[in-house]
Write a protein that holds these residues in place. Structure first.
Motif, PDB file in Angstrom:
ATOM      1  N   PHE A  55     109.250  26.266  46.049  1.00  0.00           N
ATOM      2  CA  PHE A  55     108.313  27.362  45.788  1.00  0.00           C
ATOM      3  C   PHE A  55     106.854  26.962  46.013  1.00  0.00           C
ATOM      4  CE2 PHE A  55     112.040  27.707  43.023  1.00  0.00           C
ATOM      5  CZ  PHE A  55     112.511  28.973  43.362  1.00  0.00           C
ATOM      6  N   ILE A  56     106.654  25.777  46.593  1.00  0.00           N
ATOM      7  CA  ILE A  56     105.288  25.304  46.837  1.00  0.00           C
ATOM      8  C   ILE A  56     105.028  25.284  48.338  1.00  0.00           C
ATOM      9  CG2 ILE A  56     103.648  23.409  46.552  1.00  0.00           C
ATOM     10  CD1 ILE A  56     105.209  22.491  44.141  1.00  0.00           C
ATOM     11  N   PRO A  57     104.099  26.093  48.852  1.00  0.00           N
ATOM     12  CA  PRO A  57     103.760  26.047  50.281  1.00  0.00           C
ATOM     13  C   PRO A  57     103.139  24.689  50.637  1.00  0.00           C
ATOM     14  CG  PRO A  57     102.913  28.044  49.235  1.00  0.00           C
ATOM     15  CD  PRO A  57     103.352  27.138  48.133  1.00  0.00           C
ATOM     16  N   ASN A  58     103.521  24.141  51.789  1.00  0.00           N
ATOM     17  CA  ASN A  58     102.987  22.844  52.196  1.00  0.00           C
ATOM     18  C   ASN A  58     101.473  22.873  52.368  1.00  0.00           C
ATOM     19  OD1 ASN A  58     105.526  21.630  52.266  1.00  0.00           O
ATOM     20  ND2 ASN A  58     105.903  22.277  54.373  1.00  0.00           N
ATOM     21  N   ASP A  59     100.953  23.984  52.862  1.00  0.00           N
ATOM     22  CA  ASP A  59      99.504  24.086  53.064  1.00  0.00           C
ATOM     23  C   ASP A  59      98.752  23.994  51.744  1.00  0.00           C
ATOM     24  OD1 ASP A  59     100.045  24.389  55.730  1.00  0.00           O
ATOM     25  OD2 ASP A  59      99.887  26.579  55.707  1.00  0.00           O
ATOM     26  N   LEU A  60      99.355  24.510  50.682  1.00  0.00           N
ATOM     27  CA  LEU A  60      98.699  24.483  49.378  1.00  0.00           C
ATOM     28  C   LEU A  60      98.588  23.062  48.843  1.00  0.00           C
ATOM     29  CD1 LEU A  60      97.516  26.246  47.099  1.00  0.00           C
ATOM     30  CD2 LEU A  60      99.802  26.354  46.111  1.00  0.00           C
ATOM     31  N   VAL A  61      99.529  22.210  49.203  1.00  0.00           N
ATOM     32  CA  VAL A  61      99.530  20.833  48.708  1.00  0.00           C
ATOM     33  C   VAL A  61      98.526  19.976  49.451  1.00  0.00           C
ATOM     34  CG1 VAL A  61     100.951  18.768  48.373  1.00  0.00           C
ATOM     35  CG2 VAL A  61     101.927  21.021  48.004  1.00  0.00           C
ATOM     36  N   THR A  62      98.464  20.120  50.769  1.00  0.00           N
ATOM     37  CA  THR A  62      97.647  19.234  51.594  1.00  0.00           C
ATOM     38  C   THR A  62      96.269  19.796  51.927  1.00  0.00           C
ATOM     39  OG1 THR A  62      98.674  20.178  53.590  1.00  0.00           O
ATOM     40  CG2 THR A  62      99.687  18.206  52.635  1.00  0.00           C
ATOM     41  N   SER A  63      95.983  21.046  51.563  1.00  0.00           N
ATOM     42  CA  SER A  63      94.684  21.644  51.896  1.00  0.00           C
ATOM     43  C   SER A  63      93.556  20.939  51.147  1.00  0.00           C
ATOM     44  CB  SER A  63      94.681  23.132  51.564  1.00  0.00           C
ATOM     45  OG  SER A  63      94.919  23.326  50.179  1.00  0.00           O
ATOM     46  N   VAL A  64      92.450  20.730  51.846  1.00  0.00           N
ATOM     47  CA  VAL A  64      91.297  20.015  51.289  1.00  0.00           C
ATOM     48  C   VAL A  64      90.199  21.007  50.936  1.00  0.00           C
ATOM     49  CG1 VAL A  64      89.511  18.296  51.766  1.00  0.00           C
ATOM     50  CG2 VAL A  64      91.842  17.930  52.596  1.00  0.00           C
ATOM     51  N   ASN A  65      89.598  20.810  49.749  1.00  0.00           N
ATOM     52  CA  ASN A  65      88.477  21.635  49.306  1.00  0.00           C
ATOM     53  C   ASN A  65      87.497  20.731  48.563  1.00  0.00           C
ATOM     54  OD1 ASN A  65      86.688  23.536  48.399  1.00  0.00           O
ATOM     55  ND2 ASN A  65      88.170  24.689  47.169  1.00  0.00           N
ATOM     56  N   ARG A  87      92.530  18.242  46.233  1.00  0.00           N
ATOM     57  CA  ARG A  87      93.943  18.639  46.193  1.00  0.00           C
ATOM     58  C   ARG A  87      94.462  18.633  44.764  1.00  0.00           C
ATOM     59  NH1 ARG A  87      93.610  15.524  51.095  1.00  0.00           N
ATOM     60  NH2 ARG A  87      93.601  13.666  49.773  1.00  0.00           N
ATOM     61  N   ASP A  88      95.319  19.593  44.465  1.00  0.00           N
ATOM     62  CA  ASP A  88      95.908  19.722  43.130  1.00  0.00           C
ATOM     63  C   ASP A  88      96.842  18.546  42.861  1.00  0.00           C
ATOM     64  OD1 ASP A  88      97.309  20.445  40.831  1.00  0.00           O
ATOM     65  OD2 ASP A  88      97.224  22.573  41.305  1.00  0.00           O
ATOM     66  N   ILE A  89      96.501  17.706  41.903  1.00  0.00           N
ATOM     67  CA  ILE A  89      97.283  16.514  41.611  1.00  0.00           C
ATOM     68  C   ILE A  89      98.697  16.874  41.146  1.00  0.00           C
ATOM     69  CG2 ILE A  89      97.518  14.542  40.050  1.00  0.00           C
ATOM     70  CD1 ILE A  89      95.572  14.034  42.246  1.00  0.00           C
ATOM     71  N   PHE A  90      98.824  17.941  40.379  1.00  0.00           N
ATOM     72  CA  PHE A  90     100.147  18.319  39.868  1.00  0.00           C
ATOM     73  C   PHE A  90     101.090  18.695  41.013  1.00  0.00           C
ATOM     74  CE2 PHE A  90     103.157  21.533  38.313  1.00  0.00           C
ATOM     75  CZ  PHE A  90     103.800  20.784  37.338  1.00  0.00           C
ATOM     76  N   LEU A  91     100.629  19.551  41.919  1.00  0.00           N
ATOM     77  CA  LEU A  91     101.457  19.938  43.053  1.00  0.00           C
ATOM     78  C   LEU A  91     101.718  18.748  43.964  1.00  0.00           C
ATOM     79  CD1 LEU A  91      99.894  23.408  44.008  1.00  0.00           C
ATOM     80  CD2 LEU A  91     101.844  22.921  42.523  1.00  0.00           C
ATOM     81  N   TYR A  92     100.706  17.924  44.158  1.00  0.00           N
ATOM     82  CA  TYR A  92     100.842  16.736  44.988  1.00  0.00           C
ATOM     83  C   TYR A  92     101.870  15.778  44.388  1.00  0.00           C
ATOM     84  CZ  TYR A  92      99.081  13.413  48.465  1.00  0.00           C
ATOM     85  OH  TYR A  92      98.962  12.570  49.540  1.00  0.00           O
ATOM     86  N   LEU A  93     101.857  15.678  43.046  1.00  0.00           N
ATOM     87  CA  LEU A  93     102.781  14.787  42.346  1.00  0.00           C
ATOM     88  C   LEU A  93     104.223  15.258  42.499  1.00  0.00           C
ATOM     89  CD1 LEU A  93     103.153  12.379  40.407  1.00  0.00           C
ATOM     90  CD2 LEU A  93     102.841  13.976  38.508  1.00  0.00           C
ATOM     91  N   VAL A  94     104.440  16.560  42.411  1.00  0.00           N
ATOM     92  CA  VAL A  94     105.803  17.100  42.544  1.00  0.00           C
ATOM     93  C   VAL A  94     106.356  16.813  43.937  1.00  0.00           C
ATOM     94  CG1 VAL A  94     107.183  19.213  42.564  1.00  0.00           C
ATOM     95  CG2 VAL A  94     105.434  18.889  40.811  1.00  0.00           C
ATOM     96  N   VAL A  95     105.558  17.070  44.968  1.00  0.00           N
ATOM     97  CA  VAL A  95     106.000  16.823  46.344  1.00  0.00           C
ATOM     98  C   VAL A  95     106.171  15.327  46.597  1.00  0.00           C
ATOM     99  CG1 VAL A  95     105.420  17.120  48.777  1.00  0.00           C
ATOM    100  CG2 VAL A  95     104.913  18.936  47.157  1.00  0.00           C
TER     101      VAL A  95
END
Length: 303
Positions: A55-65, A87-95
């Motif tokens: 349920f996590i889009p790849n772009d949302l995990v790797t997108s830079v802001n 990048r969101d650490i929580f989403l990054y951690l799950v992936v």
């Protein structure tokens, strides 16, 4: 009449089938409360990471802001904060957990397949076949595997996680071969193997239909422990910068941020969650593996 009843009861007791190996191992395993909790934790982490990433889009995990760079946990809705790229650490951690677990499980399964085939052949036939396979194993074990893995990772073209799985497997199968060989050697002297040979049963059927089922508990135990060690190896390679490609999250990649002193103290949320997750996962799998080993040993003592 009473004597007949007693004799009948005795005969029934003698022919009553003993509990299967699987049931004995499960019963012994369930006596270990720590192992049960560890199994629950490991399953929650492993299954949860795979399901959540659906349920996590790849772009949302790797997108830079850069506007969200190094936000603390809880700020702007980021549960575990953000890293240097926002990048969101929580989403990054799950992936990252999913990738590390996938690699660890894949390497462990491939190791078991290689170990089962070569170890069974070596232990069953013995003689020249055994000597040949064992000399190859001995030669492969003295090679500096980790150093060669690092070199291969840097020179392999179009490098990805599947090639990393192949490279890691290439230098981690030897211990499983030796373990399976030793178990097959001990089983080869049992009466049921001798009887099968005498009756004309094919070697292939004896090896994979008779011997392997009797050492299945050892195989499951070794597979469990190999998963933990493979996840640790992948994370270690990623920590050193020789793991997955830069655009692919890994637990070791997040832990690698801890090499910078200011991040260790002031921005702990970048690396600490990954380190704790890896610690809990590795310890849980190891506890389960040790409990399975004790259960298998208990079954063997009971015959």
């Amino acid at each position: 009449m009473d004597n007949n009843d007693n004799q009948t009861t005795a005969v029934v007791a003698e022919i009553k089938p003993s509990p299967s190996a699987f049931r004995v191992i499960v019963r012994e395993f369930l006596k270990d409360k720590v192992a049960i909790v560890s199994l629950a934790l490991a399953l929650i982490i492993m299954v949860g990471s795979f399901v959540w990433t659906l349920f996590i889009p790849n772009d949302l995990v790797t997108s830079v802001n850069i506007m969200d760079r190094y936000l603390a946990p809880g700020v702007n809705g980021f549960i575990l904060g953000t890293d240097d790229g926002g990048r969101d650490i929580f989403l990054y951690l799950v992936v990252a957990a999913r990738n590390s677990i996938f690699i660890g499980v894949s390497v462990a399964v491939l190791n078991e397949l290689i170990g089962i085939v070569l170890g069974t052949i070596s232990g069953y036939f013995g003689g020249l076949v055994d000597n040949l396979i064992m000399r190859v194993v001995d030669f492969w074990m003295v090679l500096p595997g980790n150093l060669i893995i690092i070199v291969l990772v840097t020179i392999v073209p179009n490098y990805n996680q599947f090639k990393l799985i192949g490279i890691m497997t290439l230098f981690s199968w030897m211990g499983t071969v030796r373990l399976i060989r030793s178990q097959v050697l001990s089983q080869g002297r049992r009466d049921y193997v001798m009887a099968s040979k005498t009756s004309g049963t094919s070697n292939l059927r004896i090896m994979f239909g008779g011997v392997l089922p009797n050492i299945s508990s050892i195989i499951i135990t070794d597979l469990t422990l190999t998963i933990a060690s493979s996840i640790g190896l992948e994370s270690g390679l990623a920590f050193l910068g020789f793991g997955l490609p830069n655009n692919t999250p890994s637990l070791g990649t997040l832990i690698g941020y801890a090499t910078q002193p200011e991040i260790i103290v002031d921005r702990w949320w970048v690396w600490l969650p990954a380190a704790l997750l890896l610690l809990v996962l590795s310890m849980s799998i190891n506890f389960v593996g040790q409990a399975l080993k004790r259960s298998a040993d208990s079954r063997q003592r009971r015959g």
